[in-house]
Design a protein around this motif. Sequence first.
Motif, short mmCIF file in Angstrom:
data_model
loop_
_atom_site.label_atom_id
_atom_site.label_comp_id
_atom_site.label_asym_id
_atom_site.label_seq_id
_atom_site.Cartn_x
_atom_site.Cartn_y
_atom_site.Cartn_z
N VAL A 197 0.83 -1.21 0.00
CA VAL A 197 0.00 0.00 0.00
C VAL A 197 0.86 1.26 0.00
O VAL A 197 0.48 2.30 -0.55
N LEU A 198 2.05 1.15 0.60
CA LEU A 198 2.92 2.32 0.74
C LEU A 198 3.98 2.40 -0.35
O LEU A 198 4.87 3.25 -0.29
N HIS A 199 3.88 1.51 -1.37
CA HIS A 199 4.85 1.55 -2.46
C HIS A 199 4.77 2.90 -3.18
O HIS A 199 3.71 3.34 -3.62
N GLY A 200 5.89 3.55 -3.29
CA GLY A 200 5.94 4.86 -3.94
C GLY A 200 5.50 6.00 -3.03
O GLY A 200 5.58 7.17 -3.42
N VAL A 201 5.03 5.67 -1.82
CA VAL A 201 4.58 6.69 -0.88
C VAL A 201 5.60 6.93 0.21
O VAL A 201 5.84 8.06 0.63
N LEU A 202 6.22 5.83 0.69
CA LEU A 202 7.13 5.93 1.82
C LEU A 202 8.34 5.04 1.61
O LEU A 202 8.20 3.88 1.21
N SER A 203 9.53 5.57 1.87
CA SER A 203 10.77 4.79 1.79
C SER A 203 11.47 4.84 3.14
O SER A 203 11.25 5.76 3.94
N ALA A 204 12.32 3.84 3.39
CA ALA A 204 12.97 3.73 4.69
C ALA A 204 13.87 4.92 5.00
O ALA A 204 14.08 5.25 6.17
N ASP A 205 14.38 5.60 3.97
CA ASP A 205 15.28 6.73 4.25
C ASP A 205 14.55 7.95 4.80
O ASP A 205 15.17 8.93 5.18
N ARG A 206 13.22 7.89 4.85
CA ARG A 206 12.45 8.98 5.44
C ARG A 206 12.29 8.81 6.96
O ARG A 206 11.81 9.72 7.61
N PHE A 207 12.67 7.65 7.47
CA PHE A 207 12.49 7.38 8.89
C PHE A 207 13.51 8.15 9.72
O PHE A 207 14.67 8.32 9.32
N SER A 208 13.09 8.61 10.90
CA SER A 208 14.00 9.31 11.80
C SER A 208 14.78 8.34 12.69
O SER A 208 15.83 8.69 13.22
N ASN A 209 14.25 7.12 12.86
CA ASN A 209 14.88 6.12 13.72
C ASN A 209 15.51 5.03 12.85
O ASN A 209 14.82 4.37 12.08
N ASP A 210 16.82 4.83 12.98
CA ASP A 210 17.53 3.87 12.13
C ASP A 210 17.02 2.44 12.31
O ASP A 210 16.96 1.67 11.36
N ARG A 211 16.66 2.07 13.52
CA ARG A 211 16.22 0.70 13.77
C ARG A 211 14.86 0.43 13.11
O ARG A 211 14.65 -0.64 12.52
N PHE A 212 13.96 1.41 13.22
CA PHE A 212 12.67 1.24 12.53
C PHE A 212 12.86 1.26 11.01
O PHE A 212 12.13 0.60 10.28
N ALA A 213 13.85 2.03 10.56
CA ALA A 213 14.14 2.07 9.12
C ALA A 213 14.59 0.69 8.64
O ALA A 213 14.16 0.21 7.58
N ALA A 214 15.46 0.03 9.42
CA ALA A 214 15.91 -1.31 9.06
C ALA A 214 14.77 -2.30 9.09
O ALA A 214 14.65 -3.19 8.21
N LEU A 215 13.89 -2.16 10.07
CA LEU A 215 12.73 -3.05 10.18
C LEU A 215 11.79 -2.86 8.99
O LEU A 215 11.32 -3.84 8.38
N TYR A 216 11.54 -1.61 8.63
CA TYR A 216 10.65 -1.34 7.51
C TYR A 216 11.26 -1.85 6.20
O TYR A 216 10.55 -2.40 5.35
N SER A 217 12.57 -1.70 6.02
CA SER A 217 13.23 -2.22 4.81
C SER A 217 13.05 -3.72 4.70
O SER A 217 12.80 -4.25 3.60
N ALA A 218 13.18 -4.43 5.83
CA ALA A 218 12.99 -5.88 5.82
C ALA A 218 11.56 -6.25 5.46
O ALA A 218 11.32 -7.20 4.69
#
Length: 397
Positions: free
Chosen positions: A73-94
């Motif tokens: 649903v978030l394809h093209g809307v949100l990418s991990a590099d927009r996250f402020s927290n590195d750990r949540f960014a890694a989780l979202y990338s996975a």
Amino acid sequence: MTTAPKDLNDRAREGTLPPDPASETVAVVRPALHLAGAGERVDAGDSREAEAAICASLVWAATWAPEAPTAAVLHGVLSADRFSNDRFAALYSAIVELTAASKAPDAVSVQSAMTRAGARGVDPKALERLVAAATQPSADRLRQWAGIVNDAWRRRQIAARGDAIARAARSGDVKDALISVGDLHNLMGPDTSLTVDGKTALNQACRDIFDPHRDHGISSGIRAYDTIAGRLRPGFYTILGAFTGDGKTAFGLTLAGNVAVAGAGVLYASTEMPADQLALRLACSRAGVSAGLVLRGDSLAAGKLAGTLADFDALPIEYLSTPGMTPGEFEAAVAHTKESMAARGVKLRLAVADYVQEMEWPVPKGQQMTEEQRIRKVSSALNDVAKKHQVHVLALA
């Protein structure tokens, strides 16, 4: 033998203060502070709650609600590099990686994916607690959370561009400032919640700083103050704070007197001191005599003061003494003084509010307001007065 460094007061007395364009930075940074929308701070770029909600809900849905919307649903809307927290960014990338491979991003799978990527993500126990508190996501809720993350990312980018523009203002490099303005303009997308055209606002700010034909304000007559805080620009609001008894009123009157002597109009509004006492203190200050001696009937001091009173007849300064004054009453006084001085061919340039803590804010019956909320409301209203009437408002606090 080493010599102690000289402070600004020492250097001001010596006349060795260097010209410091740091004060000009205010006009550049200030528009950026209002880009995030009413009531929001540009530095409020922490979106960890929304990031946690996205990740936890997607992992929860992969385990308990396979029919729920996925990260697609978030394809093209949100990418991990927009996250402020590195750990949540890694989780979202996975999660995104597993979803793209048509694999369920449950807790075990995402931990394995993060390990393979060498990322330091959320540890298993923390992830378990997050997922336990998650709710079944809907497509609209996921997009709403993504919007929060994107807006926070933009605020962080705006703050970074503001820093770059401030550095350019200090160095006087207009080219670097405008490059950062262009970068900022590129952040403005159709889905942004920002309510001000950043390129227009910041280009205007740069012109205000570097265009020699613009009104760059007037001097306070106190060189150290001009160096630190900048000239008194129309439409700007400055708060000067000090402890009780440190001489806020004395400083405010000195500054007001300097501006009036230079021929610019001044309104001095006090919540504590009567107008006649304000005028007496200013006159004594300009005459170089002690107001205490005059009040005690010292003939020498009174004679010296009397010899200078004629110099104050034509000064374009008016006083307002209103205990419990509200910002509305202050604005009405500014508007009236501005009009009356204009009729005499004088432009009102400075309005002093002495002082913020004693100003009142109307509270509807049945409602309560904390001290912090009241002062914030008063301060915001004084800022609006400065902009609306294009005077410099100096608030003592």
